[in-house]
Structures are given as structure tokens and as C-alpha cells.
Design a protein around this motif. Structure first.
Motif, PDB file in Angstrom:
ATOM      1  N   SER A  75      21.146 -15.403  16.532  1.00 45.90           N
ATOM      2  CA  SER A  75      20.897 -16.551  17.243  1.00 45.90           C
ATOM      3  C   SER A  75      19.805 -17.602  16.294  1.00 45.90           C
ATOM      4  N   GLY A  76      19.550 -17.211  15.133  1.00 45.62           N
ATOM      5  CA  GLY A  76      18.556 -18.035  14.641  1.00 45.62           C
ATOM      6  C   GLY A  76      17.276 -17.761  14.353  1.00 45.62           C
ATOM      7  N   GLN A  77      16.758 -16.608  15.367  1.00 49.49           N
ATOM      8  CA  GLN A  77      15.506 -16.028  15.594  1.00 49.49           C
ATOM      9  C   GLN A  77      15.421 -14.535  15.073  1.00 49.49           C
ATOM     10  N   ILE A  78      14.388 -14.202  14.453  1.00 50.92           N
ATOM     11  CA  ILE A  78      14.208 -12.905  14.373  1.00 50.92           C
ATOM     12  C   ILE A  78      13.516 -12.184  15.615  1.00 50.92           C
ATOM     13  N   LYS A  79      14.361 -10.777  16.273  1.00 52.58           N
ATOM     14  CA  LYS A  79      14.006 -10.392  17.096  1.00 52.58           C
ATOM     15  C   LYS A  79      12.643  -9.518  17.158  1.00 52.58           C
ATOM     16  N   GLY A  80      12.441  -9.111  16.105  1.00 50.38           N
ATOM     17  CA  GLY A  80      11.286  -8.006  15.768  1.00 50.38           C
ATOM     18  C   GLY A  80       9.801  -8.906  16.072  1.00 50.38           C
ATOM     19  N   ASN A  81       8.939  -7.961  16.573  1.00 46.16           N
ATOM     20  CA  ASN A  81       7.527  -8.665  16.683  1.00 46.16           C
ATOM     21  C   ASN A  81       6.834  -8.165  15.456  1.00 46.16           C
ATOM     22  N   THR A  82       5.558  -8.737  15.428  1.00 35.17           N
ATOM     23  CA  THR A  82       4.923  -8.331  14.079  1.00 35.17           C
ATOM     24  C   THR A  82       4.531  -6.814  14.046  1.00 35.17           C
ATOM     25  N   PHE A  83       4.312  -6.218  14.928  1.00 35.23           N
ATOM     26  CA  PHE A  83       4.345  -4.882  14.722  1.00 35.23           C
ATOM     27  C   PHE A  83       5.295  -4.160  14.342  1.00 35.23           C
ATOM     28  N   ILE A  84       6.556  -4.519  14.774  1.00 36.06           N
ATOM     29  CA  ILE A  84       7.616  -3.789  14.240  1.00 36.06           C
ATOM     30  C   ILE A  84       7.958  -4.207  12.781  1.00 36.06           C
ATOM     31  N   LEU A  85       7.641  -5.349  12.540  1.00 34.70           N
ATOM     32  CA  LEU A  85       7.862  -5.912  11.100  1.00 34.70           C
ATOM     33  C   LEU A  85       6.741  -5.205  10.151  1.00 34.70           C
ATOM     34  N   ILE A  86       5.498  -4.982  10.562  1.00 37.73           N
ATOM     35  CA  ILE A  86       4.554  -4.167   9.803  1.00 37.73           C
ATOM     36  C   ILE A  86       4.968  -2.634   9.645  1.00 37.73           C
ATOM     37  N   SER A  98      15.283 -10.084  -0.620  1.00 35.06           N
ATOM     38  CA  SER A  98      15.019 -10.374  -2.105  1.00 35.06           C
ATOM     39  C   SER A  98      13.549 -10.740  -1.994  1.00 35.06           C
ATOM     40  N   VAL A  99      12.822 -11.418  -1.221  1.00 40.50           N
ATOM     41  CA  VAL A  99      11.553 -11.674  -1.220  1.00 40.50           C
ATOM     42  C   VAL A  99      10.614 -10.579  -0.971  1.00 40.50           C
ATOM     43  N   VAL A 100      10.946  -9.503  -0.015  1.00 46.21           N
ATOM     44  CA  VAL A 100       9.991  -8.539   0.252  1.00 46.21           C
ATOM     45  C   VAL A 100       9.989  -7.488  -1.073  1.00 46.21           C
ATOM     46  N   VAL A 101      11.271  -7.290  -1.810  1.00 40.60           N
ATOM     47  CA  VAL A 101      11.198  -6.284  -2.720  1.00 40.60           C
ATOM     48  C   VAL A 101      10.228  -6.764  -3.904  1.00 40.60           C
ATOM     49  N   ILE A 102       9.728  -8.131  -4.129  1.00 37.59           N
ATOM     50  CA  ILE A 102       8.828  -8.524  -5.122  1.00 37.59           C
ATOM     51  C   ILE A 102       7.503  -7.744  -4.735  1.00 37.59           C
ATOM     52  N   PHE A 103       7.189  -7.735  -3.379  1.00 35.92           N
ATOM     53  CA  PHE A 103       5.861  -7.025  -2.919  1.00 35.92           C
ATOM     54  C   PHE A 103       6.103  -5.578  -3.431  1.00 35.92           C
ATOM     55  N   THR A 104       6.927  -4.835  -2.706  1.00 38.35           N
ATOM     56  CA  THR A 104       7.206  -3.551  -2.811  1.00 38.35           C
ATOM     57  C   THR A 104       7.051  -2.996  -4.303  1.00 38.35           C
ATOM     58  N   ALA A 105       7.938  -3.649  -5.196  1.00 39.09           N
ATOM     59  CA  ALA A 105       7.931  -3.449  -6.291  1.00 39.09           C
ATOM     60  C   ALA A 105       6.490  -3.525  -7.142  1.00 39.09           C
ATOM     61  N   MET A 106       5.598  -4.489  -6.790  1.00 33.11           N
ATOM     62  CA  MET A 106       4.522  -4.656  -7.622  1.00 33.11           C
ATOM     63  C   MET A 106       3.569  -3.326  -7.124  1.00 33.11           C
ATOM     64  N   GLY A 107       3.715  -3.020  -5.629  1.00 38.69           N
ATOM     65  CA  GLY A 107       2.880  -1.942  -5.320  1.00 38.69           C
ATOM     66  C   GLY A 107       3.337  -0.610  -6.073  1.00 38.69           C
ATOM     67  N   ILE A 153       0.784  -1.502  -0.034  1.00 40.43           N
ATOM     68  CA  ILE A 153      -0.159   0.085  -0.070  1.00 40.43           C
ATOM     69  C   ILE A 153       0.848   1.284  -0.042  1.00 40.43           C
ATOM     70  N   THR A 154       1.940   1.106   0.673  1.00 36.15           N
ATOM     71  CA  THR A 154       2.636   2.295   0.939  1.00 36.15           C
ATOM     72  C   THR A 154       3.561   2.646  -0.431  1.00 36.15           C
ATOM     73  N   ALA A 155       4.097   1.637  -1.032  1.00 37.01           N
ATOM     74  CA  ALA A 155       4.631   1.676  -2.403  1.00 37.01           C
ATOM     75  C   ALA A 155       3.752   2.266  -3.140  1.00 37.01           C
ATOM     76  N   TYR A 156       2.608   1.937  -3.280  1.00 36.96           N
ATOM     77  CA  TYR A 156       1.380   2.504  -4.104  1.00 36.96           C
ATOM     78  C   TYR A 156       1.549   4.112  -3.908  1.00 36.96           C
ATOM     79  N   ILE A 157       1.413   4.552  -2.409  1.00 38.89           N
ATOM     80  CA  ILE A 157       1.294   6.088  -2.280  1.00 38.89           C
ATOM     81  C   ILE A 157       2.771   6.700  -2.589  1.00 38.89           C
ATOM     82  N   GLY A 158       3.872   6.003  -2.486  1.00 40.17           N
ATOM     83  CA  GLY A 158       5.082   6.659  -2.773  1.00 40.17           C
ATOM     84  C   GLY A 158       5.119   6.865  -4.167  1.00 40.17           C
ATOM     85  N   THR A 168       9.592   0.726   4.431  1.00 38.37           N
ATOM     86  CA  THR A 168      10.172   0.307   3.326  1.00 38.37           C
ATOM     87  C   THR A 168       9.531   0.501   1.826  1.00 38.37           C
ATOM     88  N   GLY A 169       8.036   0.431   1.988  1.00 38.85           N
ATOM     89  CA  GLY A 169       7.079   0.521   0.799  1.00 38.85           C
ATOM     90  C   GLY A 169       7.137   1.860   0.379  1.00 38.85           C
TER      91      GLY A 169
END
Length: 275
Positions: free
Chosen positions: A134-145, A186-195, A93-98, A151-152
Motif C-alpha cells: 500500500s506504500g506504508q509500512i504496517k509495523g509500529n516502532t515496537f515491532i521494528l525494534i 541493504s541499509v540495515v545490514v550496515i548497522f548489524t555488520a558494524m555491531g 547491540i544484539t549483533a555484538y552479543i551474537g 536480526t542483530g
């Protein structure tokens, strides 16, 4: 400019970008955008038109390139699927706005902003120590959103896939290893580019003075030429990426985008340097 020379420049750019995309997990818009912008200016297009076509077309090329690169990283186990999906979906959505913002912003503002943002990110990466992964992502869902929304937006405004912006955040704030950050980005940029692509098409429909074979601000000639080189080279970049130490990847990435940033701001022109 002779058409053959034009095609050769785009092909060389595509080879370089495809390799970088696979190597560093970036879409390559920070290279494709400036090159297309300078080529279109040389052909006589006014700056505002040139930069919108350059950014929009770059985003379109990023989609197949990132698909190729992300598949390679996934096979090597270097993609965090859940964070990638959360960040990617929230970025559309924000990529579209951008893209809407870019369609109504002067070229000199966009080029200067582009340069400042990527130089800041490069310096940030160079001055930061990599955390132990450590093998685990530290950020919670809110931070990732939130990360996806930021980014978008920057992706849509600057015509880049978002990997350039996202990778430092994944490493420094979220705690990814360098290779995991590259694969996930590399996966995320597919979505941002589409928007962003949707936005550049809609905002460029029926605009007068577009190059031949354009759909909105997406030029199909540039898209096909660039994609023919970027897609296969992305796989080569992936293979090399997983053989290089993280520290070397950081320096290669940072030095490159500092140069591009300075070039877009116009520093070399002010200093009368032919680089």
C-alpha cells in the motif's frame, strides 16, 4: 594451496557476493562465510578458528558492500529510511552479543545453525504469498525494534549482515514490496555488520594462532580482496534488481540460500555428492 589460486577464489566470491548484495539487498555473508571457512580449513586452520575468522571477516566486508548497494537503492527510491534506522540501530547491540556467543561456540554447532536458519527462511519465502504493498509500512516502532534485536543477534552469531533474515520479515510481516524490502534491508545490514565486527575484533584480540594480518577475528587480506570485488559489483546488482519482477527475485534468492544451507549442514557430504 597456491596464493594466486586463493586470491582468485576470493575475487570470484567477491564478484558473486557484490552482485547478489545489490540485487537482493543482502550482505552476502551466507556466501562469503562458507567460502572462507572452507579455504581456511584447507590451509590447516582448526574448525573453531576458521569459522570465527570467516564470519568476522564476512561482516567486515559487508559494511562497504552494503554502503555501495544501499546508496544505489536509495537513489531509486527503494529505501524506507525511518524503519531502516529503527531496525538498524536496535540491531547493533544484539549483533555484538551474537559475536560474543560465536566466540564461545563450537564450529559444528554454528555451521549447522547457520544452515537451518537460512533454509527455514528460504522455504518460508517460497511458501508465502506477497501482500499487496500500500506504500506504508504496517509495523509500529515496537515491532521494528524487536525485528532489529532478532536480526542483530542472528547476524552476529552467523556472520551475516542480516538481510537474509530481514527481507522475509519485511515482506511477510511488515508488508513491504520486494524491491522496498531489498533496499531497506541493504541499509540495515550496515548497522548489524558494524555491531558484529566490533564484537569479533574484541573477542579475537590476543587469540593465539590467528592468520597473518588479522585484527581479532578480522583477516585484513581476505577483507581487502573481497571488498575490491564486492563494492563495484553491488552497483551492477542494484541496476538489475530494479528491472526484474519480484517473483523472479524471490526464487533466485531462495534457491541460492537453500543450497548454501544444505552445504553448511553437510548434507552433500553425507550423500557423497561433489557439489
Amino acid at each position: 594451496m597456491d596464493f594466486i589460486v586463493y586470491v582468485l577464489i576470493l575475487l570470484i566470491t567477491g564478484v558473486f557476493v557484490g552482485f547478489l548484495s545489490g540485487l537482493l539487498g543482502v550482505g552476502g555473508g551466507f556466501v562469503m562465510g562458507p567460502v572462507q571457512f572452507w579455504l581456511l580449513l584447507f590451509l590447516g586452520f582448526e574448525p573453531n578458528m576458521a569459522i570465527r575468522i570467516a564470519f568476522g571477516t564476512s561482516l567486515a566486508v559487508i559494511i562497504p558492500t552494503a554502503l555501495s548497494g544501499s546508496a544505489g537503492h536509495y537513489i531509486k527510491g527503494a529505501v524506507e529510511i525511518k524503519p531502516a534506522m529503527i531496525i538498524g540501530l536496535s540491531s547493533i547491540i544484539t549483533a555484538y552479543i551474537g559475536g560474543v556467543i560465536t566466540a564461545n561456540t563450537p564450529a559444528y554447532v554454528l555451521s549447522t545453525l547457520f544452515g537451518i536458519v537460512i533454509i527455514f527462511l528460504a522455504v518460508w519465502m517460497l511458501s508465502s504469498q506477497y501482500p499487496h504493498f500500500s506504500g506504508q509500512i504496517k509495523g509500529n516502532t515496537f515491532i521494528l525494534i524487536v525485528l532489529g534485536l532478532v536480526t542483530g543477534l542472528l547476524s552476529g552469531i552467523l556472520g551475516i549482515g542480516g538481510g537474509t533474515i530481514l527481507i522475509p520479515f519485511l515482506i511477510i510481516l511488515i508488508g513491504c514490496s520486494v524491491h522496498k524490502a531489498i533496499g531497506t534491508a541493504s541499509v540495515v545490514v550496515i548497522f548489524t555488520a558494524m555491531g558484529g565486527v566490533i564484537s569479533y575484533i574484541i573477542n579475537g584480540i590476543n587469540v593465539a594462532g590467528l592468520p597473518t594480518f588479522s585484527i581479532g577475528y578480522i583477516n585484513l587480506i581476505n577483507l581487502i580482496i573481497l571488498a575490491c570485488a564486492t563494492v563495484p559489483l553491488a552497483q551492477i546488482g542494484v541496476k538489475i534488481s530494479h528491472t526484474l519482477p519480484a517473483e523472479k527475485l524471490k526464487y533466485i534468492y531462495s534457491i541460492l540460500i537453500i543450497y548454501i544451507g544444505l552445504r553448511m549442514i553437510g548434507v552433500f557430504s553425507w550423500l557423497h555428492l561433489p557439489i
